[in-house]
Scaffold this motif. Sequence first.
Motif, PDB file in Angstrom:
ATOM      1  N   ILE A 164       7.168  -3.346   4.753  1.00 43.36           N
ATOM      2  CA  ILE A 164       8.140  -4.131   3.971  1.00 43.36           C
ATOM      3  C   ILE A 164       9.552  -3.863   4.480  1.00 43.36           C
ATOM      4  N   TYR A 165       9.888  -2.589   4.714  1.00 45.13           N
ATOM      5  CA  TYR A 165      11.210  -2.253   5.248  1.00 45.13           C
ATOM      6  C   TYR A 165      11.468  -2.980   6.567  1.00 45.13           C
ATOM      7  N   GLN A 166      10.412  -3.184   7.372  1.00 47.11           N
ATOM      8  CA  GLN A 166      10.558  -3.833   8.677  1.00 47.11           C
ATOM      9  C   GLN A 166      10.358  -5.341   8.594  1.00 47.11           C
ATOM     10  N   SER A 167      10.261  -5.889   7.353  1.00 43.83           N
ATOM     11  CA  SER A 167      10.133  -7.328   7.105  1.00 43.83           C
ATOM     12  C   SER A 167       8.816  -7.889   7.629  1.00 43.83           C
ATOM     13  N   ASN A 168       7.819  -7.051   7.816  1.00 39.97           N
ATOM     14  CA  ASN A 168       6.492  -7.523   8.223  1.00 39.97           C
ATOM     15  C   ASN A 168       5.657  -7.694   6.954  1.00 39.97           C
ATOM     16  N   PHE A 169       5.966  -8.762   6.186  1.00 40.69           N
ATOM     17  CA  PHE A 169       5.380  -8.931   4.863  1.00 40.69           C
ATOM     18  C   PHE A 169       3.880  -9.240   4.888  1.00 40.69           C
ATOM     19  N   PRO A 170       3.375 -10.041   5.844  1.00 37.89           N
ATOM     20  CA  PRO A 170       1.917 -10.242   5.866  1.00 37.89           C
ATOM     21  C   PRO A 170       1.144  -8.936   6.029  1.00 37.89           C
ATOM     22  N   GLN A 171       1.598  -8.092   6.942  1.00 37.04           N
ATOM     23  CA  GLN A 171       0.892  -6.823   7.153  1.00 37.04           C
ATOM     24  C   GLN A 171       1.005  -5.929   5.911  1.00 37.04           C
ATOM     25  N   ALA A 172       2.186  -5.941   5.267  1.00 32.57           N
ATOM     26  CA  ALA A 172       2.375  -5.134   4.055  1.00 32.57           C
ATOM     27  C   ALA A 172       1.423  -5.584   2.952  1.00 32.57           C
ATOM     28  N   LEU A 173       1.346  -6.900   2.721  1.00 31.08           N
ATOM     29  CA  LEU A 173       0.470  -7.414   1.664  1.00 31.08           C
ATOM     30  C   LEU A 173      -0.994  -7.095   1.977  1.00 31.08           C
ATOM     31  N   ASN A 174      -1.366  -7.198   3.256  1.00 36.03           N
ATOM     32  CA  ASN A 174      -2.745  -6.892   3.664  1.00 36.03           C
ATOM     33  C   ASN A 174      -3.112  -5.451   3.317  1.00 36.03           C
ATOM     34  N   TYR A 175      -2.205  -4.511   3.633  1.00 37.82           N
ATOM     35  CA  TYR A 175      -2.481  -3.099   3.352  1.00 37.82           C
ATOM     36  C   TYR A 175      -2.527  -2.824   1.842  1.00 37.82           C
ATOM     37  N   TYR A 176      -1.616  -3.457   1.072  1.00 38.94           N
ATOM     38  CA  TYR A 176      -1.630  -3.246  -0.374  1.00 38.94           C
ATOM     39  C   TYR A 176      -2.946  -3.744  -0.984  1.00 38.94           C
ATOM     40  N   GLN A 177      -3.419  -4.891  -0.504  1.00 38.61           N
ATOM     41  CA  GLN A 177      -4.663  -5.440  -1.043  1.00 38.61           C
ATOM     42  C   GLN A 177      -5.848  -4.548  -0.696  1.00 38.61           C
ATOM     43  N   GLN A 178      -5.862  -4.013   0.528  1.00 31.79           N
ATOM     44  CA  GLN A 178      -6.925  -3.083   0.899  1.00 31.79           C
ATOM     45  C   GLN A 178      -6.909  -1.846   0.000  1.00 31.79           C
ATOM     46  N   ALA A 179      -5.707  -1.329  -0.265  1.00 39.13           N
ATOM     47  CA  ALA A 179      -5.590  -0.141  -1.112  1.00 39.13           C
ATOM     48  C   ALA A 179      -6.075  -0.427  -2.534  1.00 39.13           C
ATOM     49  N   THR A 180      -5.728  -1.619  -3.053  1.00 40.32           N
ATOM     50  CA  THR A 180      -6.167  -1.977  -4.409  1.00 40.32           C
ATOM     51  C   THR A 180      -7.689  -2.065  -4.499  1.00 40.32           C
TER      52      THR A 180
END
Length: 743
Positions: free
Chosen positions: A140-156
Motif C-alpha cells: 500500500i505504501y508503494q501504491s501497489n494496491f492490487p498486490q496489497a488487496l491480494n495479500y490481505y484476502q489471502q490472510a483473511t
Amino acid sequence: MKVVFRFLWIIVLILIVISKGGTMVYAQQTKVDSLEKAVRANPSNNDQKARDLFFLAVSFISSNPQKSLVYIDQALSIENNIKGKGIVASSYRVKGAILNILARFPEAINALNKALFIDKAMGNSYGIAGDLSNLATIYIYQSNFPQALNYYQQATKILEQIPESDPISYKDRKRDEAAIYGNIGLVYIEIGDYAKAIEHFEKAISLHEKLKNNMGIIPSLGNIGNLYNRQKNYQKAIFYAAKSAKLADSLGDKVSFARETGNMASYYSQMGQYDLSLNYSLKAIALNKVLGNTKSMGYNMQNAAAGYEKKGDLAQAKLYGLGALKIGQDLKIPEIQRDASEGLSKLYEKLKLPDSALFYYKNYAMFKDSVDNSKKRDEIARLGIQYEFDKKEATYQQQQSLADEQMKQQRLQLALNAEQLNASLRLRSLQQVQLQNEKLQKEEKQKLLLISINSGKLQSVKVKQLSQQQKLDKLELKQLWLYAILIVLVLSSVLLFLYNKYRIRQLRFKNTLEQQQAAQLNSELSYQNQLSESELKAIRSQMNPHFIFNVLNSIESYIMDNDKKVASRLIQKFAALSRLILENSTKSMVTADREWKAIKLYTELEAMRYDNAFSYTFKVDDTLELKEFLLPPMLIQPLIENAILHGLIESLQTDAHLAVALDIKADHICISVKDNGVGYQKNTKPLLPKGIKEKSIGLKSILERVEMINKQNNGFKASFNIRVGENDRGTIAIICLPIIKVE
C-alpha cells in the motif's frame, strides 16, 4: 493539497511456536524495566533472552521505532542459538513492521519473506497470515494496491480456516481479522469506492469495540475523518482527526499522533486556514523526524510548502517543496513526487521562471498518470469478485462435506443394525447347540460305542495343528524379511533427505554469492554515472555560454576596428582552446601538458578580452616532466575563471596579477591559483560588464570530483581548499592530487 490518509494497522502477530506439535502465546505484557533487567541478568544466548528482547521491541514499536529496531536486531543476532523457530519467525515479522514504519521498504520485504519461509516450513497458519498482512501494508505504501488487496484476502482466508480447536485464542484471531478489514478498507479508499471502504471499516470498528482494543480504534477514527475529507466536509474531518490524535497521545502511540497531526494540517489548508495548517505541518515534521518516519515527512513537507506559498514566503515554500520531492524520489513513492512536482510548478510560475515551471509540470503529469492507472482499479475489482466467489465456493464445499459426513454416519448406522441382527442369529444358534448338548448327555451311554472313532478324529486334529504351526513359523520368517526391507527403505529415505538438504544449502550459497556480485556491479555502475555527471558539469563550466559569447563579441569588435591581426590571434587561440577542451572531455585522465596548455590558452583569451587588465604567470616545477603523468581534465580552469571574474576584474587595480603554479611533492602534486584581487570573502558590490556571472563557477563540481578521486585511490587523498591571500588581499585556491604516471 493532499492528505496523508494511509492509517495502517501494524499487524504484529506475536505467536511463538515452541515445536511442531504445540504452540504458546506470551499472554502477559511484562513491564519494560523488568524485561530490560532480565536481559541484562541473562548471560546466555538462549530462547528466554530472545523472548525478552522480542517483547521489548514490541513495547516500543509505536512510541520509538528506532529503539524497537535495536532490540529486535539484538534478538536476531543470536538466531543460531534459538531452538524455538517460532521465536525467530515472530522476530523477523516484527522487524518487517518496524522497517515499514521507517520507510525502509526493501529491507522490510526481505525480513517478512524470511518470516514467511519459516512459518510455512512449520505449518504455522497464524504466522503466515501475519506475514502476508504486513507485506500488504508495504505494498500500500508503494501504491501497489492490487498486490496489497491480494495479500490481505489471502490472510483473511487463512484466519477464517483456522479451526476453533487451534491453541491461538479467539480474541487474538478476531483482533487480527479486524486489523485486516481496516487495511482492506484503505485500499478501497484509494480507488474511490467509499461504500466498500465504509463496509470494511464498520466491521473493523465493531470487532475492536467488542475486544476493547483502543489501539485499533485510533486508526478507525482517522479513516472516518479521511472519508469526510474526501467528501469535503472538513469540519467533521478535523473533529475525527483530533479525536484520534487525542486517543493516540493518551495511549503513548507517537506514530499515530504524528500522523493525525499531519492530516489536520492538510484539512486546515483546504479550509483556507493557512496559519493553522502551517503550524500543524511543522509540528508533524518535527514529530516524524524524531520517529525516523521519512515517508510521512514527505507529505508534511509538501503541506508546509503549500502553507508558505499561500503566506507569500516563496523561498521557504521552495525549500520545503524540494525537500518533499527528494524524499519521494529516495523512497520511490509516486504520490509524493506527483504532489511536490505540482506545487513546485505553481511556485516557479509565481517566481516567473517558466522553464522550471514547465519542467515540474511535466513531472507532475507523468506521476499523475502513474498513480491514476486504471488497470490497478480493474485488477482490484477483479480480485474483490474473485474473493467473493472463492468465499461462496468454500461455503458450498463445507456444506457438501457436511452432507457427505451425514451420509457416512447413516451408512455406519445401517452396518451397526446389520451387526446387531447377526448377533441375534448367533445367540439363537447357541441356544440350539445347548439343547443339542443336553440331548447328547442323555445319550451318553450310546456315545461310548463311538469312543474309538472319536480317538481317531483327535489324532487327525493334532496332525492339523502341527501343520498350522509350521505355516505360522513360515509367516514369522516372512515378517522378518519385511521388517528388514522397511529398515533399508527408511535408511535410504534419511540419506536422500540429507543429500537434498546439502544441495539446498549449496544452492543458497550460490544465490547469496550472485546477489553480492550484483550489488558490487551496481555500485560500480553508480560510481561511473557520478563520474560522467561530474565531467559533464566540468565541460559546462569551461564552455559556459557567457564565455563563448564574450569571446565572439571581442573578435567582432576587433574586426570592426580593422584590427585583423589581433582578431586572427583571438580566433586561433579560441579554436585551439575549444579543440583541447573537446578532446580532453572524452577521457577521464589526460597528460598534464595538454591540461596545462588548455588553461594557459584560456587565461590568454581572458587577458586579451579584458584588454590586458591583469598580468599572469604560469610556473612549473623544474624537476617535473608534464608528459609523464596524468591529470583529471577540466579541473583547474574553474579556479582561474573565478580568480579573474570575482577577484581581478572587480578590484580595478593597476597591478592585478594571476599566478598559477604546479609543484611536485613526495607522493602528490599541488596546483595553486593565486590572485591579488578583492578576495572571496569581501562583500563589495561588483562593477562587472553586462554578461559576467555573479556566482562562483564550478566549485561544487571540483569538490565532487575530488571526492570521486578519493574513492578510486587508496593512497594519497586528494584535497581542495580556498583561503585568503597574504596581507588579507586576494585569494589562494590549492588542489592537491595523487601522482598518476603515464603507463
